[in-house]
Enzyme design. Structure first.
Site, mmCIF file in Angstrom:
data_model
loop_
_atom_site.group_PDB
_atom_site.id
_atom_site.type_symbol
_atom_site.label_atom_id
_atom_site.label_comp_id
_atom_site.label_asym_id
_atom_site.label_seq_id
_atom_site.Cartn_x
_atom_site.Cartn_y
_atom_site.Cartn_z
ATOM 1 N N HIS A 55 52.010 -36.681 -7.038
ATOM 2 C CA HIS A 55 51.251 -35.726 -7.860
ATOM 3 C C HIS A 55 50.334 -34.916 -6.941
ATOM 4 C CE1 HIS A 55 49.306 -34.773 -11.922
ATOM 5 N NE2 HIS A 55 48.531 -34.161 -11.033
ATOM 6 N N HIS A 57 49.083 -30.687 -6.279
ATOM 7 C CA HIS A 57 49.124 -29.266 -6.646
ATOM 8 C C HIS A 57 49.244 -28.428 -5.372
ATOM 9 C CE1 HIS A 57 48.174 -29.685 -10.976
ATOM 10 N NE2 HIS A 57 47.616 -30.812 -10.560
ATOM 11 N N GLN A 152 49.407 -24.848 -16.350
ATOM 12 C CA GLN A 152 48.008 -25.155 -16.078
ATOM 13 C C GLN A 152 47.069 -24.660 -17.177
ATOM 14 O OE1 GLN A 152 45.841 -26.634 -13.069
ATOM 15 N NE2 GLN A 152 45.125 -26.771 -15.175
ATOM 16 N N HIS A 210 50.193 -34.150 -17.504
ATOM 17 C CA HIS A 210 48.754 -34.349 -17.353
ATOM 18 C C HIS A 210 48.257 -34.814 -18.724
ATOM 19 C CE1 HIS A 210 49.261 -31.998 -13.726
ATOM 20 N NE2 HIS A 210 47.968 -32.009 -13.461
ATOM 21 N N GLU A 213 43.206 -36.355 -19.521
ATOM 22 C CA GLU A 213 42.349 -36.333 -18.330
ATOM 23 C C GLU A 213 40.925 -35.979 -18.749
ATOM 24 O OE1 GLU A 213 42.174 -34.536 -13.785
ATOM 25 O OE2 GLU A 213 43.510 -33.612 -15.244
ATOM 26 N N ASP A 309 46.627 -35.503 -5.635
ATOM 27 C CA ASP A 309 46.303 -34.498 -6.651
ATOM 28 C C ASP A 309 45.887 -33.165 -6.030
ATOM 29 O OD1 ASP A 309 46.020 -33.318 -9.116
ATOM 30 O OD2 ASP A 309 44.418 -34.621 -9.822
#
Length: 416
Positions: A55, A57, A152, A210, A213, A309
């Site tokens: 994971h 980005h 996103q 996701h 969170e 992440d």
């Protein structure tokens, strides 16, 4: 040309001390193996399968400085999400690739060979997505990259977001992503979870959401995701990332869900440093640290992995791609640091991440598989974690990605 590595300490293979490689694959792993063209003495050092970052980005790495110019400064999750579109409008394929390469170099130079790239597709031009897809092909000899079609800014919060996810799947994305807790109301979050599973089934793609969170114990999209993939027998191809709220839920709810998670075989990912950094900001004391129930997952056989992440972006400014750092922080924050627990702890950054990425057929220290592995600068699992040791060698398809010389002192300090 064949290679043989001797005097190795091989993770979870106590009766093996040698590795024989031919044609880029593990020919044999054991003891007293046949001779080879080249012999490398590992002097007892610890051999692991390569680190896996399931994971990351990649289209965000090293954007912190640029994002500061559009107002990102408080360090909160939602501020970063709100400011991201301002920066996204300035991106080019070349700029994304240049920064992403730096992030990949950070990770590969520290033993990572497998990355799942959460890639924003809430952009009708698909600038970042196309850049990461190009890098996936360009760098395939040194790293395997799975690309997630990640909305996103939301499937519904961003107008047309759901259709952009589907378009990215048609363009070759490997994984369906989502962010239900960011949708404008629970109803839309639930709708997005249904969409994610439907798209995964329609295009036969992996799923990575996701999920929850936040610190809200009533944020329970993970329950719906788990139910849907359980009913479709799709849990092994599905991952719930973050699930921070599950760490805030009461035990009556948690233990009911543990049983359902085991039935579905769904995977979990926890980025220990990032979620500790982002969560609990509205708490006074006691202050929650934002991690899901990693210790219980490990004890119950529910697959869970650690991940980086972010690397130097507005969500997490101090990521650096060092999986040992993630393991170090993670075992402390989740109380998974007893001697018996540490014997299995490397699973959190190797085998468990590979399982999230559905790499079971190609990953691991087994005869016939690609000869991919790393060598750590210690001789036991316990001391490797205790000393937070570096990766000395990384081998991919039987060839060295890199080798490091032992540390040398110009003036050596000794006690008499």
């Amino acid at each position: 040309m064949s290679k043989k590595f001797i005097n190795a300490t091989i993770y979870k293979q106590p009766n093996a001390s040698e590795i024989l490689i031919e044609d880029g694959k593990f020919k044999a792993i054991g003891s007293n193996l046949p001779e080879a063209d080249e012999v490398i003495d590992l002097e007892g050092k610890l051999v692991l399968p390569p680190y896996v970052d399931p994971h990351l980005h990649l289209d965000y790495v090293y954007t912190l400085g640029e994002m500061a110019s559009v107002g990102a400064k408080s360090g909160t999750l939602y501020e970063a999400i709100e400011n991201w579109p301002k920066y996204k409008a300035t991106m080019t394929t070349e700029s994304v690739k240049a920064l992403a390469r730096r992030g990949i170099e950070d990770e590969v130079s520290q033993g990572v060979q497998f990355i799942r790239a959460q890639t924003d597709v809430t952009d009708p031009k698909f600038v970042g997505f196309k850049a990461i897809m190009e890098l996936k092909e360009e760098l395939k000899d040194i790293v395997d990259i799975q690309v997630v079609a990640f909305p996103q800014n939301g499937m519904y919060t961003y107008k047309g977001g759901r259709d952009l996810v589907e378009e990215a799947l048609k363009m070759g994305a490997d994984v369906v992503g989502g962010i239900p807790h960011y949708e404008p109301a629970r109803e839309f979050g639930e709708k997005s979870v249904h969409d994610i599973v439907e798209l995964g089934l329609k295009y036969d793609r992996l799923i990575d959401v996701h999920c929850d969170e936040n610190d809200d114990p009533m944020s329970r999209f993970v329950e719906l995701l788990n139910a849907l993939v359980y009913l479709e027998d799709y849990g092994a191809k599905t991952t719930a990332s973050h699930t921070c709220s599950f760490g805030s839920a009461d035990n009556a709810y948690a233990y009911r869900m543990f049983d359902l998670f085991k039935k579905s075989k769904m995977n979990f990912i926890s980025p220990p440093t990032e979620n500790a950094y982002l969560q609990g900001r509205q708490d006074s004391y006691p202050k929650r640290r934002g991690l899901t129930r990693v210790k219980e997952f490990m004890e119950m056989g529910i697959n869970v992995a650690f991940a980086q992440d972010s690397i130097n972006d507005p969500w997490y400014p101090i990521g650096n791609g060092n999986m040992m750092n993630l393991l170090d922080n993670g075992v402390h924050l989740t109380h998974y640091a007893g001697p018996e627990q540490l014997e299995n702890a490397f699973d959190l950054i190797t085998y468990n991440g590979a399982k999230c990425m559905y790499l079971d057929e190609s990953y691991g220290l087994e005869e016939g598989k690609a000869a991919n592995f790393i060598v750590l600068n210690e001789t036991t699992v316990f001391d490797a974690i205790r000393c937070r040791v570096d990766v000395m060698m990384s081998v991919r398809n039987g060839e060295f990605l890199f080798k490091k010389k032992p540390q040398e002192f110009e003036v050596e300090f000794k006690l008499n």
